[in-house]
Design an enzyme around this catalytic site. Structure first.
Site, PDB file in Angstrom:
ATOM      1  N   SER A 146      33.470  25.273  37.915  1.00  0.00           N
ATOM      2  CA  SER A 146      32.421  25.975  38.664  1.00  0.00           C
ATOM      3  C   SER A 146      32.066  25.168  39.911  1.00  0.00           C
ATOM      4  CB  SER A 146      31.167  26.100  37.792  1.00  0.00           C
ATOM      5  OG  SER A 146      30.062  26.548  38.559  1.00  0.00           O
ATOM      6  N   TYR A 159      24.450  21.608  32.821  1.00  0.00           N
ATOM      7  CA  TYR A 159      25.593  22.477  33.139  1.00  0.00           C
ATOM      8  C   TYR A 159      26.444  21.847  34.247  1.00  0.00           C
ATOM      9  CZ  TYR A 159      28.275  26.641  34.493  1.00  0.00           C
ATOM     10  OH  TYR A 159      29.296  27.517  34.788  1.00  0.00           O
TER      11      TYR A 159
HETATM   12  P1  NDP Z   1      30.805  35.501  30.224  1.00  0.00           P
HETATM   13  O1  NDP Z   1      29.535  35.107  29.551  1.00  0.00           O
HETATM   14  O2  NDP Z   1      31.025  36.914  30.583  1.00  0.00           O
HETATM   15  O3  NDP Z   1      32.051  34.990  29.360  1.00  0.00           O
HETATM   16  C1  NDP Z   1      32.018  33.790  28.649  1.00  0.00           C
HETATM   17  C2  NDP Z   1      33.118  33.807  27.610  1.00  0.00           C
HETATM   18  O4  NDP Z   1      33.132  32.537  26.926  1.00  0.00           O
HETATM   19  C3  NDP Z   1      32.913  34.882  26.566  1.00  0.00           C
HETATM   20  O5  NDP Z   1      34.133  35.512  26.297  1.00  0.00           O
HETATM   21  C4  NDP Z   1      32.449  34.103  25.331  1.00  0.00           C
HETATM   22  O6  NDP Z   1      32.922  34.754  24.158  1.00  0.00           O
HETATM   23  C5  NDP Z   1      33.203  32.791  25.536  1.00  0.00           C
HETATM   24  N1  NDP Z   1      32.617  31.694  24.770  1.00  0.00           N
HETATM   25  C6  NDP Z   1      31.381  31.158  24.908  1.00  0.00           C
HETATM   26  N2  NDP Z   1      31.198  30.189  23.985  1.00  0.00           N
HETATM   27  C7  NDP Z   1      32.356  30.128  23.269  1.00  0.00           C
HETATM   28  C8  NDP Z   1      32.789  29.335  22.172  1.00  0.00           C
HETATM   29  N3  NDP Z   1      31.996  28.421  21.605  1.00  0.00           N
HETATM   30  N4  NDP Z   1      34.041  29.523  21.676  1.00  0.00           N
HETATM   31  C9  NDP Z   1      34.855  30.457  22.231  1.00  0.00           C
HETATM   32  N5  NDP Z   1      34.496  31.244  23.262  1.00  0.00           N
HETATM   33  C10 NDP Z   1      33.258  31.080  23.760  1.00  0.00           C
HETATM   34  O7  NDP Z   1      30.866  34.575  31.530  1.00  0.00           O
HETATM   35  P2  NDP Z   1      32.001  34.352  32.635  1.00  0.00           P
HETATM   36  O8  NDP Z   1      33.174  35.213  32.425  1.00  0.00           O
HETATM   37  O9  NDP Z   1      31.316  34.373  33.929  1.00  0.00           O
HETATM   38  O10 NDP Z   1      32.348  32.820  32.316  1.00  0.00           O
HETATM   39  C11 NDP Z   1      33.670  32.350  32.078  1.00  0.00           C
HETATM   40  C12 NDP Z   1      33.729  30.906  32.550  1.00  0.00           C
HETATM   41  O11 NDP Z   1      33.492  30.853  33.956  1.00  0.00           O
HETATM   42  C13 NDP Z   1      32.708  29.968  31.925  1.00  0.00           C
HETATM   43  O12 NDP Z   1      33.321  28.730  31.680  1.00  0.00           O
HETATM   44  C14 NDP Z   1      31.640  29.836  33.011  1.00  0.00           C
HETATM   45  O13 NDP Z   1      30.946  28.618  32.914  1.00  0.00           O
HETATM   46  C15 NDP Z   1      32.497  29.891  34.243  1.00  0.00           C
HETATM   47  N6  NDP Z   1      31.851  30.277  35.505  1.00  0.00           N
HETATM   48  C16 NDP Z   1      31.125  31.428  35.623  1.00  0.00           C
HETATM   49  C17 NDP Z   1      30.577  31.769  36.857  1.00  0.00           C
HETATM   50  C18 NDP Z   1      29.724  32.989  37.050  1.00  0.00           C
HETATM   51  O14 NDP Z   1      28.909  32.995  37.999  1.00  0.00           O
HETATM   52  N7  NDP Z   1      29.866  34.030  36.274  1.00  0.00           N
HETATM   53  C19 NDP Z   1      30.822  30.949  38.036  1.00  0.00           C
HETATM   54  C20 NDP Z   1      31.582  29.769  37.781  1.00  0.00           C
HETATM   55  C21 NDP Z   1      32.097  29.471  36.580  1.00  0.00           C
HETATM   56  P3  NDP Z   1      32.152  34.856  22.754  1.00  0.00           P
HETATM   57  O15 NDP Z   1      30.675  34.869  23.044  1.00  0.00           O
HETATM   58  O16 NDP Z   1      32.675  36.133  22.183  1.00  0.00           O
HETATM   59  O17 NDP Z   1      32.604  33.654  21.986  1.00  0.00           O
HETATM   60  C1  8X3 Z   2      28.175  29.525  37.624  1.00  0.00           C
HETATM   61  C2  8X3 Z   2      27.786  29.451  39.055  1.00  0.00           C
HETATM   62  O1  8X3 Z   2      26.039  28.506  40.651  1.00  0.00           O
HETATM   63  O2  8X3 Z   2      25.222  29.667  38.668  1.00  0.00           O
HETATM   64  O3  8X3 Z   2      28.923  28.423  37.257  1.00  0.00           O
HETATM   65  O4  8X3 Z   2      26.165  27.498  38.480  1.00  0.00           O
HETATM   66  S1  8X3 Z   2      26.234  28.729  39.201  1.00  0.00           S
END
Ligand code: NDP
Ligand code: 8X3
Length: 262
Positions: A146, A159
């Protein structure tokens, strides 16, 4: 039909039940890749797997996975060995944030979960899956970090630290694997509208929606396209680090919001 670069390659995606992971499953499917999908919500995985097959994947398999538990990760890797015998691409995407509390109000359980998923989960997955990659002399690991791992913000201490940790894991692993044929890539997105903020604010949909108010954030598909592009480069090309933000976000703090109706 011309063969795609990812055709019949085995792709593991963690956190495939929503957001980037689910969108990537569909796009890898459209490239006719074979999928091994993991997350805790298996009912969601089943739907995504069928969608990926509908898009073109010859085989999209799924299994419950909790990246915070070594036994769950190792059982997932054993299942992958049984079903596929090899892994060509590992997308470490599972993760997220919990809360936006300043450190003085931070909760142990939130901090622990953020480090467990975003940092330790990536280490566990790499340790378990690398033996399915290394014998073939090539492979791709893509870690979804991120912008938070590059720039700190108030309320984001744990985070940001966990994502900064993930970036250093990516960099150390690239050094360790130099010469093995396995490339290690970081994709670090900015604001994207997925379930991320709903999870961060523990189900408070109104607060989650406010994060994206008045701007046009990234969509899950934007990041999924970057993931699939990175995985489909020729084997001698490693996309070390990619930062991808929406045009309305110049920096973590610098976002442009239009007034309503504007
Ligand atoms: P979502 O919340 O839509 O997806 C997160 C996914 O992670 C879900 O499929 C969830 O599945 C899974 N997950 C969470 N905890 C666990 C666990 N303990 N074991 C296995 N799977 C897990 O968010 P995003 O798609 O946005 O996030 C995906 C990644 O991108 C993350 O690492 C997030 O930090 C990162 N990110 C997101 C940004 C944003 O602004 N959206 C920006 C930058 C990075 P389930 O709950 O079914 O286990
Ligand atoms: C998710 C983007 O800016 O909310 O990783 O941390 S931010």
């Amino acid at each position: 039909m011309a063969k795609t670069a990812l055709e019949d390659q085995w792709v593991v995606i963690t956190g495939a039940s929503s957001g980037f992971g689910a969108a990537a499953a569909r796009l890898f499917g459209a490239q006719r890749a074979r999928l091994l999908l993991g997350a805790r919500r298996v009912d969601r995985l089943e739907v995504i797997a069928r969608e990926a097959e509908g898009a073109g994947s010859p085989e999209a398999l799924f299994r419950r996975l909790d990246v915070t538990k070594t036994e769950s990760v190792n059982a997932f890797a054993e299942w992958a060995r049984d079903k596929a015998g090899r892994v060509d691409v590992l997308v470490n995407n599972a993760g997220g944030a919990l809360g936006l509390d300043p450190v003085i109000e931070g909760k142990d359980e939130d901090w622990e979960t953020m480090f467990q998923t975003n940092a330790l989960g990536v280490l566990r997955m790499c340790r378990a899956i690398l033996p399915l990659m290394l014998p073939h002399g090539r492979g791709t690991i893509i870690n979804i970090g991120s912008v938070a791992g590059r720039t700190a913000y108030e309320g984001g201490a744990a985070y940001c630290a966990a994502k900064a940790g993930e970036l250093q894991i990516t960099r150390a692993l690239r050094l360790e694997l130099c010469g093995s044929g396995v490339r290690v890539c970081a994709i670090d997105p900015g604001m994207a509208e997925t379930e991320f903020s709903l999870v961060r604010f523990k189900g408070d949909a109104e607060r989650a929606a406010k994060v994206y108010e008045g701007l046009e954030p990234l969509r899950a598909e934007d990041v999924a396209e970057a993931i699939v592009w990175t995985a489909s480069r020729p084997p001698h090309v490693c996309v070390d680090e990619m930062v991808i933000k929406c045009t309305d976000q110049a920096e973590v703090y610098k976002v442009h919001r239009r007034s309503s109706g504007g």
